[in-house]
Design a protein around this motif. Structure first.
Motif, mmCIF file in Angstrom:
data_model
loop_
_atom_site.group_PDB
_atom_site.id
_atom_site.type_symbol
_atom_site.label_atom_id
_atom_site.label_comp_id
_atom_site.label_asym_id
_atom_site.label_seq_id
_atom_site.Cartn_x
_atom_site.Cartn_y
_atom_site.Cartn_z
ATOM 1 N N ASP A 150 0.868 -1.180 0.000
ATOM 2 C CA ASP A 150 0.000 0.000 0.000
ATOM 3 C C ASP A 150 0.905 1.230 0.000
ATOM 4 N N ASP A 151 0.860 2.048 1.042
ATOM 5 C CA ASP A 151 1.814 3.146 1.110
ATOM 6 C C ASP A 151 3.220 2.655 1.437
ATOM 7 N N LYS A 152 3.307 1.419 1.941
ATOM 8 C CA LYS A 152 4.576 0.747 2.174
ATOM 9 C C LYS A 152 4.611 -0.543 1.372
ATOM 10 N N GLN A 153 5.784 -0.948 0.953
ATOM 11 C CA GLN A 153 5.942 -2.188 0.210
ATOM 12 C C GLN A 153 6.915 -3.100 0.940
ATOM 13 N N ILE A 154 6.410 -4.258 1.368
ATOM 14 C CA ILE A 154 7.232 -5.231 2.090
ATOM 15 C C ILE A 154 7.089 -6.580 1.401
ATOM 16 N N LEU A 155 8.193 -7.115 0.915
ATOM 17 C CA LEU A 155 8.222 -8.450 0.339
ATOM 18 C C LEU A 155 8.862 -9.412 1.336
ATOM 19 N N LEU A 156 8.728 -10.693 1.070
ATOM 20 C CA LEU A 156 9.300 -11.686 1.977
ATOM 21 C C LEU A 156 10.799 -11.470 2.153
ATOM 22 N N GLU A 157 11.492 -11.106 1.091
ATOM 23 C CA GLU A 157 12.930 -10.909 1.185
ATOM 24 C C GLU A 157 13.288 -9.776 2.154
ATOM 25 N N ASP A 158 12.393 -8.816 2.317
ATOM 26 C CA ASP A 158 12.645 -7.730 3.263
ATOM 27 C C ASP A 158 12.652 -8.241 4.700
ATOM 28 N N VAL A 159 11.805 -9.216 4.969
ATOM 29 C CA VAL A 159 11.780 -9.813 6.308
ATOM 30 C C VAL A 159 13.059 -10.611 6.551
ATOM 31 N N ILE A 160 13.507 -11.351 5.535
ATOM 32 C CA ILE A 160 14.749 -12.120 5.672
ATOM 33 C C ILE A 160 15.910 -11.184 6.013
ATOM 34 N N ARG A 161 15.995 -10.073 5.304
ATOM 35 C CA ARG A 161 17.071 -9.116 5.556
ATOM 36 C C ARG A 161 16.932 -8.475 6.942
ATOM 37 N N ALA A 162 15.709 -8.137 7.311
ATOM 38 C CA ALA A 162 15.488 -7.488 8.607
ATOM 39 C C ALA A 162 15.893 -8.390 9.764
ATOM 40 N N LEU A 163 15.659 -9.703 9.609
ATOM 41 C CA LEU A 163 15.996 -10.647 10.671
ATOM 42 C C LEU A 163 17.426 -11.171 10.533
ATOM 43 N N ASN A 164 18.040 -10.899 9.371
ATOM 44 C CA ASN A 164 19.443 -11.253 9.134
ATOM 45 C C ASN A 164 19.698 -12.749 9.337
ATOM 46 N N LEU A 165 18.930 -13.570 8.608
ATOM 47 C CA LEU A 165 19.009 -15.019 8.775
ATOM 48 C C LEU A 165 19.427 -15.723 7.486
ATOM 49 N N PRO A 166 20.131 -16.858 7.627
ATOM 50 C CA PRO A 166 20.373 -17.710 6.468
ATOM 51 C C PRO A 166 19.083 -18.442 6.103
ATOM 52 N N CYS A 167 19.038 -18.970 4.886
ATOM 53 C CA CYS A 167 17.795 -19.579 4.398
ATOM 54 C C CYS A 167 17.976 -21.047 4.010
ATOM 55 N N LEU A 168 16.882 -21.760 4.057
ATOM 56 C CA LEU A 168 16.799 -23.137 3.586
ATOM 57 C C LEU A 168 15.630 -23.219 2.623
ATOM 58 N N LEU A 169 15.858 -23.772 1.438
ATOM 59 C CA LEU A 169 14.783 -23.919 0.460
ATOM 60 C C LEU A 169 14.032 -25.224 0.683
ATOM 61 N N VAL A 170 12.713 -25.149 0.615
ATOM 62 C CA VAL A 170 11.871 -26.340 0.645
ATOM 63 C C VAL A 170 11.119 -26.402 -0.676
ATOM 64 N N ALA A 171 11.175 -27.569 -1.321
ATOM 65 C CA ALA A 171 10.552 -27.730 -2.633
ATOM 66 C C ALA A 171 9.815 -29.055 -2.707
ATOM 67 N N ASP A 172 8.853 -29.132 -3.597
ATOM 68 C CA ASP A 172 8.201 -30.391 -3.908
ATOM 69 C C ASP A 172 9.136 -31.190 -4.814
ATOM 70 N N ALA A 173 9.207 -32.495 -4.602
ATOM 71 C CA ALA A 173 10.150 -33.321 -5.360
ATOM 72 C C ALA A 173 9.669 -33.652 -6.773
ATOM 73 N N GLY A 174 8.408 -33.358 -7.085
ATOM 74 C CA GLY A 174 7.819 -33.828 -8.331
ATOM 75 C C GLY A 174 8.075 -32.974 -9.553
ATOM 76 N N LEU A 175 7.297 -33.252 -10.583
ATOM 77 C CA LEU A 175 7.451 -32.615 -11.890
ATOM 78 C C LEU A 175 7.356 -31.093 -11.787
ATOM 79 N N GLY A 176 8.273 -30.391 -12.442
ATOM 80 C CA GLY A 176 8.276 -28.932 -12.449
ATOM 81 C C GLY A 176 9.184 -28.307 -11.420
ATOM 82 N N THR A 177 9.762 -29.122 -10.550
ATOM 83 C CA THR A 177 10.538 -28.547 -9.452
ATOM 84 C C THR A 177 11.869 -27.967 -9.907
ATOM 85 N N ILE A 178 12.443 -28.485 -10.986
ATOM 86 C CA ILE A 178 13.726 -27.946 -11.453
ATOM 87 C C ILE A 178 13.594 -26.457 -11.748
#
Length: 227
Positions: free
Chosen positions: A129-157
């Motif tokens: 709205d008048d502010k824009q916050i994406l998920l990546e902004d939260v990651i940066r604000a908390l200063n944390l490393p990340c782990l990806l979780v994905a579905d193993a099936g078709l389309g995951t590559i």
């Protein structure tokens, strides 16, 4: 001083809450004081008194057995099953990044390991709205490393590589990947794992089969993911 890890899904409904619950269970079973945190949670039901119940948090608490009170787990809870930015526009109570940081800091003071679950995928808008916050902004604000979780099936590559490339280009640290709904007998899924590792350079740290109640990862590898 607590250590934290941010769980990023390659898209919605690939089981990051399920995997997060197993991560917390593994930490708890190893004797750690483990906690869960999620900045914003949408698509929640109400109890008999009309109070919103944070469904993901309740599920994680149940499956992991952690003692953390649910009220500590999520500062922003919405009823509509929309992206948090839209749910907030409809229901009010938009996300404030300083509130997320303050609530996370409070949790971090009481537990050794804090696992933070993201909403949707890496480009999920939490406020627009008048502010824009994406998920990546939260990651940066908390200063944390990340782990990806994905579905193993078709389309995951495609989804894994695009997510990893986006995050690495924006200097968001990624420790590795966990694949959910993995069928060991599947030639396709075995190839998906190999291709995702080759194309991203990231290690596959564990695979979760349908119905698994534990995570096949040793304690040292798990705790070293947290910073």
């Amino acid at each position: 001083m607590s250590k934290g890890l941010f769980i990023v899904g390659t898209e919605t409904d690939i089981g990051k809450t399920y995997v997060t619950g197993l991560l917390l269970k593994a930490l708890r079973d190893s004797g750690q004081r483990a906690a869960y945190f999620k900045a914003a949670m949408s698509g929640n039901a109400r109890d008999a008194d009309g109070n919103l119940l944070p469904g993901d948090a309740l599920w994680v608490k149940t499956v992991s057995g952690i003692e953390q009170p649910v009220r500590e787990m999520c500062p922003y809870v919405y009823e509509n099953a929309y992206s948090p930015h839209l749910a907030a526009q409809i229901e009010g109570n938009p996300i404030e990044l300083h509130v997320v940081k303050e609530r996370f800091a409070e949790v971090s003071q009481r537990y050794n390991y804090v696992t933070v679950e993201g909403s949707g995928g890496i480009l999920c808008p939490l406020r627009f709205d008048d502010k824009q916050i994406l998920l990546e902004d939260v990651i940066r604000a908390l200063n944390l490393p990340c782990l990806l979780v994905a579905d193993a099936g078709l389309g995951t590559i495609n989804s894994v590589v695009l997510t990893a490339e986006y995050m690495l280009a924006r200097k968001l640290p990624v420790k590795g990947m966990i694949f959910n709904r993995f069928h060991p007998e599947s030639v396709l899924e075995q190839d998906n794992l190999r291709m995702c590792q080759r194309l991203t350079g990231l290690p596959v740290l564990a695979c979760v089969k349908p119905g698994d109640t534990t995570l096949a990862i040793d304690t040292q590898t798990l705790t070293e993911l947290y910073e």
